[in-house]
Design a protein around this motif. Structure first.
Motif, PDB file in Angstrom:
ATOM      1  N   VAL A 216       0.824  -1.201   0.000  1.00 44.83           N
ATOM      2  CA  VAL A 216       0.000   0.000   0.000  1.00 44.83           C
ATOM      3  C   VAL A 216       0.863   1.258   0.000  1.00 44.83           C
ATOM      4  O   VAL A 216       0.455   2.319  -0.484  1.00 44.83           O
ATOM      5  N   VAL A 217       2.087   1.163   0.537  1.00 43.61           N
ATOM      6  CA  VAL A 217       2.981   2.313   0.576  1.00 43.61           C
ATOM      7  C   VAL A 217       3.652   2.531  -0.777  1.00 43.61           C
ATOM      8  O   VAL A 217       4.046   3.646  -1.109  1.00 43.61           O
ATOM      9  N   ALA A 218       3.795   1.465  -1.562  1.00 42.97           N
ATOM     10  CA  ALA A 218       4.354   1.541  -2.922  1.00 42.97           C
ATOM     11  C   ALA A 218       5.775   2.074  -2.930  1.00 42.97           C
ATOM     12  O   ALA A 218       6.072   3.113  -3.541  1.00 42.97           O
ATOM     13  N   LEU A 219       6.670   1.368  -2.242  1.00 42.85           N
ATOM     14  CA  LEU A 219       8.091   1.701  -2.353  1.00 42.85           C
ATOM     15  C   LEU A 219       8.610   1.440  -3.760  1.00 42.85           C
ATOM     16  O   LEU A 219       9.653   1.964  -4.152  1.00 42.85           O
ATOM     17  N   LEU A 220       7.903   0.622  -4.511  1.00 42.96           N
ATOM     18  CA  LEU A 220       8.159   0.391  -5.937  1.00 42.96           C
ATOM     19  C   LEU A 220       6.834   0.455  -6.680  1.00 42.96           C
ATOM     20  O   LEU A 220       5.777   0.171  -6.098  1.00 42.96           O
ATOM     21  N   PRO A 221       6.867   0.780  -7.975  1.00 44.86           N
ATOM     22  CA  PRO A 221       5.666   0.637  -8.783  1.00 44.86           C
ATOM     23  C   PRO A 221       5.196  -0.816  -8.777  1.00 44.86           C
ATOM     24  O   PRO A 221       5.975  -1.727  -8.475  1.00 44.86           O
ATOM     25  N   PRO A 222       3.950  -1.068  -9.125  1.00 39.34           N
ATOM     26  CA  PRO A 222       3.420  -2.436  -9.047  1.00 39.34           C
ATOM     27  C   PRO A 222       4.032  -3.352 -10.098  1.00 39.34           C
ATOM     28  O   PRO A 222       4.544  -2.890 -11.127  1.00 39.34           O
ATOM     29  N   PRO A 223       4.014  -4.665  -9.856  1.00 35.81           N
ATOM     30  CA  PRO A 223       4.473  -5.619 -10.869  1.00 35.81           C
ATOM     31  C   PRO A 223       3.755  -5.386 -12.191  1.00 35.81           C
ATOM     32  O   PRO A 223       2.551  -5.132 -12.233  1.00 35.81           O
ATOM     33  N   GLY A 224       4.533  -5.458 -13.259  1.00 36.15           N
ATOM     34  CA  GLY A 224       3.976  -5.217 -14.588  1.00 36.15           C
ATOM     35  C   GLY A 224       4.162  -3.798 -15.083  1.00 36.15           C
ATOM     36  O   GLY A 224       4.096  -3.548 -16.290  1.00 36.15           O
ATOM     37  N   ASP A 225       4.403  -2.865 -14.181  1.00 38.05           N
ATOM     38  CA  ASP A 225       4.651  -1.475 -14.560  1.00 38.05           C
ATOM     39  C   ASP A 225       6.098  -1.365 -15.041  1.00 38.05           C
ATOM     40  O   ASP A 225       7.025  -1.733 -14.314  1.00 38.05           O
ATOM     41  N   PRO A 226       6.325  -0.857 -16.259  1.00 38.07           N
ATOM     42  CA  PRO A 226       7.702  -0.727 -16.745  1.00 38.07           C
ATOM     43  C   PRO A 226       8.596   0.095 -15.816  1.00 38.07           C
ATOM     44  O   PRO A 226       9.810  -0.134 -15.762  1.00 38.07           O
ATOM     45  N   ALA A 227       8.012   1.029 -15.085  1.00 36.54           N
ATOM     46  CA  ALA A 227       8.815   1.842 -14.170  1.00 36.54           C
ATOM     47  C   ALA A 227       9.418   0.990 -13.064  1.00 36.54           C
ATOM     48  O   ALA A 227      10.503   1.302 -12.551  1.00 36.54           O
ATOM     49  N   ARG A 228       8.740  -0.092 -12.696  1.00 37.65           N
ATOM     50  CA  ARG A 228       9.300  -0.996 -11.678  1.00 37.65           C
ATOM     51  C   ARG A 228      10.596  -1.628 -12.190  1.00 37.65           C
ATOM     52  O   ARG A 228      11.583  -1.732 -11.457  1.00 37.65           O
ATOM     53  N   ALA A 229      10.585  -2.043 -13.456  1.00 40.18           N
ATOM     54  CA  ALA A 229      11.782  -2.645 -14.043  1.00 40.18           C
ATOM     55  C   ALA A 229      12.933  -1.645 -14.083  1.00 40.18           C
ATOM     56  O   ALA A 229      14.094  -2.011 -13.840  1.00 40.18           O
TER      57      ALA A 229
ATOM     58  N   LEU B  43      14.632   9.171  -9.486  1.00 37.56           N
ATOM     59  CA  LEU B  43      15.000   8.309 -10.609  1.00 37.56           C
ATOM     60  C   LEU B  43      13.838   8.141 -11.577  1.00 37.56           C
ATOM     61  O   LEU B  43      14.027   8.169 -12.803  1.00 37.56           O
ATOM     62  N   LEU B  44      12.626   7.977 -11.047  1.00 39.92           N
ATOM     63  CA  LEU B  44      11.429   7.786 -11.871  1.00 39.92           C
ATOM     64  C   LEU B  44      10.675   9.087 -12.084  1.00 39.92           C
ATOM     65  O   LEU B  44       9.455   9.094 -12.255  1.00 39.92           O
ATOM     66  N   GLY B  45      11.384  10.195 -12.103  1.00 40.21           N
ATOM     67  CA  GLY B  45      10.748  11.484 -12.312  1.00 40.21           C
ATOM     68  C   GLY B  45      10.138  11.998 -11.024  1.00 40.21           C
ATOM     69  O   GLY B  45      10.816  12.145 -10.010  1.00 40.21           O
ATOM     70  N   ALA B  46       8.823  12.237 -11.038  1.00 32.32           N
ATOM     71  CA  ALA B  46       8.153  12.740  -9.842  1.00 32.32           C
ATOM     72  C   ALA B  46       7.849  11.636  -8.843  1.00 32.32           C
ATOM     73  O   ALA B  46       7.448  11.919  -7.713  1.00 32.32           O
TER      74      ALA B  46
ATOM     75  N   PHE C 107       8.643   8.860  -6.249  1.00 31.97           N
ATOM     76  CA  PHE C 107       9.640   8.366  -5.313  1.00 31.97           C
ATOM     77  C   PHE C 107       9.609   6.844  -5.267  1.00 31.97           C
ATOM     78  O   PHE C 107       8.550   6.224  -5.357  1.00 31.97           O
ATOM     79  N   SER C 108      10.798   6.227  -5.097  1.00 30.86           N
ATOM     80  CA  SER C 108      10.872   4.778  -4.954  1.00 30.86           C
ATOM     81  C   SER C 108      12.058   4.420  -4.072  1.00 30.86           C
ATOM     82  O   SER C 108      12.914   5.265  -3.759  1.00 30.86           O
ATOM     83  N   LEU C 109      12.124   3.154  -3.708  1.00 31.03           N
ATOM     84  CA  LEU C 109      13.251   2.694  -2.891  1.00 31.03           C
ATOM     85  C   LEU C 109      14.583   2.861  -3.619  1.00 31.03           C
ATOM     86  O   LEU C 109      15.639   2.952  -2.986  1.00 31.03           O
ATOM     87  N   ALA C 110      14.549   2.909  -4.952  1.00 32.52           N
ATOM     88  CA  ALA C 110      15.777   3.150  -5.711  1.00 32.52           C
ATOM     89  C   ALA C 110      16.433   4.459  -5.299  1.00 32.52           C
ATOM     90  O   ALA C 110      17.671   4.564  -5.255  1.00 32.52           O
TER      91      ALA C 110
ATOM     92  N   ALA D 217      19.384  15.421  -2.469  1.00 35.73           N
ATOM     93  CA  ALA D 217      18.786  16.528  -1.726  1.00 35.73           C
ATOM     94  C   ALA D 217      17.282  16.348  -1.598  1.00 35.73           C
ATOM     95  O   ALA D 217      16.698  16.642  -0.548  1.00 35.73           O
ATOM     96  N   ALA D 218      16.639  15.854  -2.667  1.00 34.12           N
ATOM     97  CA  ALA D 218      15.192  15.617  -2.614  1.00 34.12           C
ATOM     98  C   ALA D 218      14.857  14.528  -1.604  1.00 34.12           C
ATOM     99  O   ALA D 218      13.878  14.630  -0.850  1.00 34.12           O
ATOM    100  N   VAL D 219      15.662  13.469  -1.582  1.00 39.93           N
ATOM    101  CA  VAL D 219      15.460  12.401  -0.594  1.00 39.93           C
ATOM    102  C   VAL D 219      15.642  12.958   0.818  1.00 39.93           C
ATOM    103  O   VAL D 219      14.842  12.692   1.724  1.00 39.93           O
ATOM    104  N   ALA D 220      16.689  13.741   1.015  1.00 42.81           N
ATOM    105  CA  ALA D 220      17.006  14.276   2.341  1.00 42.81           C
ATOM    106  C   ALA D 220      15.918  15.209   2.867  1.00 42.81           C
ATOM    107  O   ALA D 220      15.810  15.402   4.085  1.00 42.81           O
ATOM    108  N   ARG D 221      15.121  15.787   1.974  1.00 49.86           N
ATOM    109  CA  ARG D 221      14.053  16.701   2.395  1.00 49.86           C
ATOM    110  C   ARG D 221      12.743  15.989   2.726  1.00 49.86           C
ATOM    111  O   ARG D 221      11.823  16.613   3.262  1.00 49.86           O
ATOM    112  N   ARG D 222      12.632  14.708   2.408  1.00 49.92           N
ATOM    113  CA  ARG D 222      11.383  14.007   2.687  1.00 49.92           C
ATOM    114  C   ARG D 222      11.147  13.984   4.208  1.00 49.92           C
ATOM    115  O   ARG D 222      12.058  13.668   4.973  1.00 49.92           O
ATOM    116  N   PRO D 223       9.941  14.329   4.643  1.00 48.30           N
ATOM    117  CA  PRO D 223       9.700  14.465   6.085  1.00 48.30           C
ATOM    118  C   PRO D 223      10.068  13.234   6.899  1.00 48.30           C
ATOM    119  O   PRO D 223      10.659  13.359   7.987  1.00 48.30           O
TER     120      PRO D 223
END
Length: 216
Positions: free
Chosen positions: A84-97, A159-162, A164-167, A196-202
């Motif tokens: 539910v938190v979606a640290l990665l896009p769902p299986p089947g989504d090219p962005a996950r690959a 990495l995936l644009g807007a 956020f992911s575990l990457a 810097a964007a990661v470091a700013r996440r609350p």
């Protein structure tokens, strides 16, 4: 009764950082157990009964005490358990690959260079070789970051644009290592902007600072 916490073995500034950040993004309870790298406590017999590889991080799951080692395996396990938190896009989504491609490259290729940079004396019986081993490890680590900068990074901030992911946690953390706090800003501006964007996440910001990865 509150849910049992995850147990995370690690040290400040180490690979337990991105795991702790992922748990914070999830909002999961975690019990931190310090394994100081200074003094090689990760190689102690007591710890190696938990993780026979003698490495950190190690994550113990709340149910049944299942032990998970290796950074990528830990992060994928957390994604599986908290979809539910979606640290990665769902299986089947090219962005996950895409995210998995670059995360696997860095966790598989960058980490060995870190070990050689930190412990060059382990890689030759001749102590005179240590400086050359360390220098070569640094160059090869920076080559990998340059490759990611040139071929993976788009408009950002992540990495995936807007999205956020575990990457992003992996890229940002590894960009601080092997002299990266100085080298990355000078040579990889898009990775530096991602960091810097990661470091700013609350959820991440206080953990980022505590691990000594720099200011947002």
């Amino acid at each position: 009764m509150a849910d049992a916490p995850y147990i995370l073995y690690g040290d400040e500034g180490s690979g337990s950082g991105p795991v702790e950040m992922a748990l914070a993004e999830i909002g999961a309870a975690v019990e931190l157990r310090l394994v100081p790298l200074k003094g090689d406590h990760q190689l102690a017999a007591e710890y190696r009964r938990i993780n026979p590889m003698g490495r950190i991080p190690t994550l113990v799951l709340p149910e049944g005490g299942t032990v998970v080692t290796e950074l990528l395996a830990i992060l994928l396990t957390l994604d599986d358990r908290h979809r539910v938190v979606a640290l990665l896009p769902p299986p089947g989504d090219p962005a996950r690959a895409v995210a998995l491609r670059w995360t696997a490259l860095l966790t598989g290729e960058f980490y060995p260079h870190v070990t050689r940079w930190d412990y060059p004396e382990r890689f030759s019986a001749d102590p005179a070789h240590a400086p050359a081993i360390k220098a070569r490890a640094e160059a090869m680590a920076h080559d990998l970051l340059s490759l990611v900068e040139a071929h993976a990074m788009g408009e950002g901030p992540y990495l995936l644009g807007a999205r956020f992911s575990l990457a992003d946690l992996v890229i940002a953390t590894l960009s601080r290592w092997v002299g990266g706090r100085v080298w990355t800003p000078a040579h990889c501006p898009r990775i530096e902007a991602l960091s810097a964007a990661v470091a700013r996440r609350p959820a991440v910001a206080p953990i980022w600072r505590r691990h000594g990865f720099g200011s947002a």
